[in-house]
Design a protein around this motif. Structure first.
Motif, short mmCIF file in Angstrom:
data_model
loop_
_atom_site.label_atom_id
_atom_site.label_comp_id
_atom_site.label_asym_id
_atom_site.label_seq_id
_atom_site.Cartn_x
_atom_site.Cartn_y
_atom_site.Cartn_z
N LYS A 7 0.82 -1.21 0.00
CA LYS A 7 0.00 0.00 0.00
C LYS A 7 0.86 1.27 0.00
CE LYS A 7 -4.21 -1.85 1.98
NZ LYS A 7 -5.21 -1.73 3.02
N LEU A 8 1.96 1.24 0.72
CA LEU A 8 2.86 2.39 0.73
C LEU A 8 3.45 2.62 -0.66
CD1 LEU A 8 4.48 4.58 2.23
CD2 LEU A 8 6.22 2.84 2.66
N ILE A 9 3.91 1.55 -1.30
CA ILE A 9 4.47 1.67 -2.65
C ILE A 9 3.40 2.16 -3.62
CG2 ILE A 9 5.43 0.35 -4.58
CD1 ILE A 9 6.82 -1.42 -2.45
N GLY A 10 2.21 1.60 -3.53
CA GLY A 10 1.12 2.02 -4.41
C GLY A 10 0.75 3.48 -4.23
N THR A 11 0.72 3.93 -3.00
CA THR A 11 0.40 5.33 -2.72
C THR A 11 1.46 6.26 -3.30
OG1 THR A 11 -0.74 4.69 -0.69
CG2 THR A 11 -0.06 7.00 -0.89
N ILE A 12 2.71 5.90 -3.11
CA ILE A 12 3.80 6.72 -3.66
C ILE A 12 3.74 6.73 -5.19
CG2 ILE A 12 6.32 6.85 -3.91
CD1 ILE A 12 6.47 5.82 -0.98
N LEU A 13 3.46 5.58 -5.80
CA LEU A 13 3.35 5.51 -7.25
C LEU A 13 2.19 6.36 -7.77
CD1 LEU A 13 4.05 1.75 -8.01
CD2 LEU A 13 5.46 3.71 -8.64
N LEU A 14 1.05 6.32 -7.09
CA LEU A 14 -0.10 7.12 -7.53
C LEU A 14 0.17 8.61 -7.43
CD1 LEU A 14 -3.14 5.13 -6.14
CD2 LEU A 14 -2.65 5.63 -8.52
N VAL A 15 0.78 9.04 -6.35
CA VAL A 15 1.10 10.46 -6.19
C VAL A 15 2.11 10.89 -7.24
CG1 VAL A 15 2.15 12.16 -4.66
CG2 VAL A 15 0.48 10.55 -3.75
N ALA A 16 3.13 10.07 -7.47
CA ALA A 16 4.14 10.39 -8.48
C ALA A 16 3.51 10.44 -9.87
CB ALA A 16 5.27 9.37 -8.44
N LEU A 17 2.62 9.51 -10.16
CA LEU A 17 1.93 9.50 -11.45
C LEU A 17 1.16 10.79 -11.67
CD1 LEU A 17 0.72 8.06 -14.02
CD2 LEU A 17 -1.12 7.32 -12.50
N VAL A 18 0.41 11.22 -10.69
CA VAL A 18 -0.40 12.43 -10.83
C VAL A 18 0.48 13.65 -11.03
CG1 VAL A 18 -2.01 13.96 -9.64
CG2 VAL A 18 -2.38 11.49 -9.61
N VAL A 19 1.54 13.76 -10.26
CA VAL A 19 2.43 14.93 -10.37
C VAL A 19 3.12 14.96 -11.73
CG1 VAL A 19 4.55 15.96 -9.45
CG2 VAL A 19 2.78 15.17 -7.89
N ALA A 56 -3.47 4.73 -13.56
CA ALA A 56 -3.88 4.66 -12.15
C ALA A 56 -4.68 3.40 -11.87
CB ALA A 56 -4.68 5.91 -11.77
N MET A 57 -5.52 2.99 -12.84
CA MET A 57 -6.28 1.75 -12.66
C MET A 57 -5.34 0.55 -12.57
SD MET A 57 -9.78 2.06 -14.97
CE MET A 57 -8.94 1.52 -16.41
N GLY A 58 -4.27 0.56 -13.35
CA GLY A 58 -3.30 -0.53 -13.27
C GLY A 58 -2.64 -0.61 -11.91
N ILE A 59 -2.29 0.53 -11.35
CA ILE A 59 -1.67 0.55 -10.02
C ILE A 59 -2.67 0.07 -8.97
CG2 ILE A 59 -0.70 2.05 -8.23
CD1 ILE A 59 0.42 3.80 -10.53
N ILE A 60 -3.90 0.54 -9.06
CA ILE A 60 -4.92 0.14 -8.08
C ILE A 60 -5.24 -1.34 -8.21
CG2 ILE A 60 -7.33 0.47 -7.40
CD1 ILE A 60 -6.90 3.47 -8.12
N LYS A 61 -5.29 -1.84 -9.44
CA LYS A 61 -5.53 -3.26 -9.64
C LYS A 61 -4.42 -4.10 -9.00
CE LYS A 61 -7.53 -4.45 -13.37
NZ LYS A 61 -7.91 -4.79 -14.74
N TRP A 62 -3.16 -3.63 -9.15
CA TRP A 62 -2.03 -4.32 -8.52
C TRP A 62 -2.17 -4.30 -7.00
CZ3 TRP A 62 1.99 -1.99 -5.57
CH2 TRP A 62 3.02 -2.86 -5.22
N LEU A 63 -2.70 -3.20 -6.47
CA LEU A 63 -2.85 -3.08 -5.02
C LEU A 63 -3.87 -4.05 -4.46
CD1 LEU A 63 -2.80 0.76 -4.40
CD2 LEU A 63 -1.17 -0.91 -3.58
#
Length: 71
Positions: A7-19, A56-63
């Motif tokens: 979850k920590l990795i996914g959160t960091i990836l999502l924030v980085a993706l958006v930025v 983002a859907m790919g990251i969430i699906k992985w999570l």
């Protein structure tokens, strides 16, 4: 992999993706839409506003994928 780490990795990836996506979309808009009309601006920002959802859907699906059970 422990779920908390995942979850920590996914959160960091999502924030980085958006930025990164916001910066890239803005740079493309400034470079390509400087003299375009309002319809082109609207369409660009409409499409680019929804396009970030795909990775983002790919990251969430992985999570949410459950790790295989250990026997």
């Amino acid at each position: 992999m422990p779920i908390r780490l995942k979850k920590l990795i996914g959160t960091i990836l999502l924030v980085a993706l958006v930025v990164v996506y916001a910066i890239v979309a803005t740079l493309v808009a400034v470079a390509r839409l400087a003299e375009a009309g309002p319809l082109a601006h609207f369409l660009f920002f409409l499409i680019s506003g929804f396009l970030w959802v795909l990775p983002a859907m790919g990251i969430i699906k992985w999570l949410i994928i459950e790790p295989p059970a250990k026997n």
